[in-house]
Design a protein around this motif. Structure first.
Motif, short mmCIF file in Angstrom:
data_model
loop_
_atom_site.label_atom_id
_atom_site.label_comp_id
_atom_site.label_asym_id
_atom_site.label_seq_id
_atom_site.Cartn_x
_atom_site.Cartn_y
_atom_site.Cartn_z
N GLY A 55 0.34 -0.82 -33.99
CA GLY A 55 0.93 -1.80 -35.27
C GLY A 55 -0.08 -2.50 -35.87
N THR A 56 0.08 -3.00 -36.99
CA THR A 56 -0.97 -3.87 -37.79
C THR A 56 -0.40 -5.31 -37.53
OG1 THR A 56 0.41 -4.02 -39.75
CG2 THR A 56 -1.27 -2.14 -39.58
N PRO A 57 -1.22 -6.28 -37.67
CA PRO A 57 -1.16 -7.71 -37.29
C PRO A 57 -0.15 -8.28 -38.65
CG PRO A 57 -3.32 -7.37 -37.13
CD PRO A 57 -2.96 -6.19 -37.81
N ASP A 58 -0.25 -7.73 -39.76
CA ASP A 58 0.68 -8.15 -40.72
C ASP A 58 1.94 -7.66 -40.29
OD1 ASP A 58 -0.35 -9.49 -43.09
OD2 ASP A 58 -1.19 -7.91 -43.98
N GLU A 59 2.41 -6.82 -39.88
CA GLU A 59 3.56 -6.17 -39.62
C GLU A 59 4.38 -7.16 -38.62
OE1 GLU A 59 3.54 -1.44 -40.02
OE2 GLU A 59 2.44 -2.07 -38.44
N VAL A 60 3.58 -7.77 -37.76
CA VAL A 60 4.00 -8.78 -36.90
C VAL A 60 4.02 -10.35 -37.51
CG1 VAL A 60 3.78 -10.13 -34.54
CG2 VAL A 60 2.82 -7.49 -34.85
N ALA A 61 3.03 -10.55 -38.15
CA ALA A 61 3.09 -11.69 -39.02
C ALA A 61 4.03 -11.93 -39.99
CB ALA A 61 1.76 -12.08 -39.70
N SER A 62 4.57 -10.85 -40.49
CA SER A 62 5.49 -11.00 -41.34
C SER A 62 6.95 -11.39 -40.91
CB SER A 62 5.98 -9.80 -42.33
OG SER A 62 6.21 -8.70 -41.27
N VAL A 63 7.04 -10.99 -39.45
CA VAL A 63 8.37 -11.50 -38.73
C VAL A 63 8.29 -12.91 -38.33
CG1 VAL A 63 9.80 -10.99 -36.84
CG2 VAL A 63 9.01 -9.09 -38.08
N VAL A 64 7.00 -13.20 -38.03
CA VAL A 64 6.71 -14.74 -37.53
C VAL A 64 7.08 -15.56 -38.67
CG1 VAL A 64 5.02 -16.24 -36.67
CG2 VAL A 64 5.12 -13.92 -35.87
N ALA A 65 6.59 -15.35 -39.81
CA ALA A 65 6.79 -15.95 -41.16
C ALA A 65 8.22 -16.19 -41.56
CB ALA A 65 5.97 -15.39 -42.22
N PHE A 66 9.03 -15.23 -41.41
CA PHE A 66 10.47 -15.31 -41.53
C PHE A 66 11.06 -16.26 -40.63
CE2 PHE A 66 14.59 -13.90 -39.53
CZ PHE A 66 15.40 -14.26 -40.82
N THR A 91 -0.78 -14.64 -39.92
CA THR A 91 0.28 -15.68 -39.95
C THR A 91 0.06 -16.88 -40.69
OG1 THR A 91 1.40 -14.91 -37.79
CG2 THR A 91 2.24 -17.11 -38.97
N ALA A 92 -1.39 -17.20 -40.62
CA ALA A 92 -1.64 -18.23 -41.36
C ALA A 92 -1.86 -17.97 -42.82
CB ALA A 92 -3.18 -18.59 -40.92
N ARG A 93 -2.31 -16.59 -43.13
CA ARG A 93 -2.54 -16.16 -44.58
C ARG A 93 -1.25 -16.08 -45.12
NH1 ARG A 93 -1.97 -11.44 -47.11
NH2 ARG A 93 -1.45 -10.47 -45.25
N LEU A 94 -0.15 -15.80 -44.62
CA LEU A 94 1.24 -15.70 -45.08
C LEU A 94 1.67 -16.87 -45.30
CD1 LEU A 94 2.88 -12.65 -43.38
CD2 LEU A 94 2.11 -12.62 -45.36
N LEU A 95 1.68 -17.87 -44.63
CA LEU A 95 2.29 -19.23 -44.71
C LEU A 95 1.43 -20.05 -45.81
CD1 LEU A 95 2.92 -20.73 -41.08
CD2 LEU A 95 4.38 -19.17 -42.69
N LEU A 96 0.08 -19.78 -45.82
CA LEU A 96 -0.67 -20.36 -46.95
C LEU A 96 0.00 -19.99 -48.37
CD1 LEU A 96 -4.16 -20.21 -45.53
CD2 LEU A 96 -3.13 -22.35 -45.98
N ASN A 156 14.77 -13.21 -29.55
CA ASN A 156 13.40 -12.49 -29.15
C ASN A 156 13.12 -11.28 -30.06
OD1 ASN A 156 10.87 -11.66 -28.10
ND2 ASN A 156 12.03 -10.18 -26.67
N TYR A 157 12.62 -11.39 -31.13
CA TYR A 157 12.38 -10.30 -31.94
C TYR A 157 11.31 -9.26 -31.58
CZ TYR A 157 15.52 -12.11 -35.95
OH TYR A 157 16.48 -12.65 -36.65
N ARG A 158 11.56 -8.04 -31.33
CA ARG A 158 10.60 -7.06 -30.96
C ARG A 158 10.10 -6.44 -32.13
NH1 ARG A 158 14.81 -4.23 -26.45
NH2 ARG A 158 14.52 -5.79 -24.76
N VAL A 159 8.68 -6.27 -32.27
CA VAL A 159 8.02 -5.52 -33.15
C VAL A 159 7.36 -4.52 -32.61
CG1 VAL A 159 6.63 -5.68 -35.48
CG2 VAL A 159 7.95 -7.69 -34.52
N ASP A 160 8.01 -3.47 -32.10
CA ASP A 160 7.09 -2.52 -31.11
C ASP A 160 7.34 -0.99 -31.23
OD1 ASP A 160 9.92 -2.24 -30.53
OD2 ASP A 160 9.97 -3.02 -28.56
#
Length: 266
Positions: A231-242, A23-28, A255-259
């Motif tokens: 799942g991969t961390p990126d697949e979750v982080a992209s939803v967090v970033a959104f 998530t940090a990487r995407l926000l940066l 509550n967004y499920r990434v599951d």
């Protein structure tokens, strides 16, 4: 994609690896100034180095989210370094005590609840005044599929994550008119150090390789993960970033499920 958050300031807990780090990487990449925090300085320094951010765009401060004093010290460091934050992503957590209910101890319950429920409560309590100052804010909790679909051998973790979902929903009703939107992301079986440790423990117990442990876990414990993989961390982080973005300006209390379908109900 332009998320509309260039120049915003974000704090991400549990960010030395896994979903928090990604998530940090995407926000940066979106031009956000990011503060990452976790428990251990060496791991945090390594994580910051791997992020390879521009000067003054990334800060790394150690903190223990179970300690009120440690969180207060973190707040002071963040305010001194970057001022009030606009975004808080609460990603820190542990698997905690595992086993059937009759096998669990009071100490196991309390440790898990302290990290996975009271940790988020204390972190938000410290940074809520900062989030309320600018008329625009985002608060995202990492919950879990376990919060809505509890498993009998992970009840402390499940209970804590159910509490996080309730906490987020309640907060979302309190501050929306101030511009602070609060949401959750609930992953299932993501390839992180936490699930690595779970699968290594399972492999030892069953006397099989880690890949075999993952395969049998998917078959026996998570049959509704339709993609049949972690799942991969990126697949979750992209939803967090959104959810941290200006694109999510009408998303609140969700509550967004990434599951991959792991939660069997609609």
């Amino acid at each position: 994609m332009d998320l509309g958050i260039k120049g915003k300031i974000a704090l991400i807990s549990g960010a030395d690896s896994g979903i928090g780090w990604h998530t940090a990487r995407l926000l940066l990449a979106e031009g956000v100034t990011v503060v990452i925090t976790d428990q251990y300085q060496d791991k945090l320094d390594a994580a910051a180095q791997q992020l390879d951010a521009k000067p003054d765009q990334l800060h790394a401060f150690v903190a223990d989210i179970t300690s009120i004093d440690s969180i207060a010290a973190l707040r002071d460091k963040v305010l001194d370094a970057v001022g009030d934050i606009d975004i808080l992503v609460q990603s820190a957590g542990i698997t905690g005590a595992q086993g059937l209910f009759h096998e669990l101890t009071d100490e196991g319950w309390m440790e898990t609840l302290l990290v996975d429920l009271m940790g988020p409560v204390r972190l938000v309590n410290a940074f809520l005044p900062s989030l309320r100052t600018g008329g625009w804010g985002r608060l995202v909790f990492l919950a879990s599929e376990d919060g809505t679909q509890p498993y009998d051998d992970e009840l402390p973790y499940c209970s804590a994550k159910a509490g996080v979902l309730a906490l987020a929903k309640g907060l979302s009703r309190s501050y929306a008119l101030e511009g602070l939107l609060v949401n959750c992301v609930s992953p299932a079986f993501i390839h992180t150090p936490m699930t690595d440790a779970m699968m290594e423990k399972r492999a030892d117990k069953l006397g099989v390789s880690v890949p075999e442990a993952i395969t049998t876990f998917l078959d026996e414990k998570r049959p509704f993960i339709e993609l049949k993989r972690r799942g991969t961390p990126d697949e979750v982080a992209s939803v967090v970033a959104f959810l941290c973005s200006d694109l999510a300006s009408f998303v609140n209390g969700a509550n967004y499920r990434v599951d991959s379908g792991s939660v069997a109900s609609i």
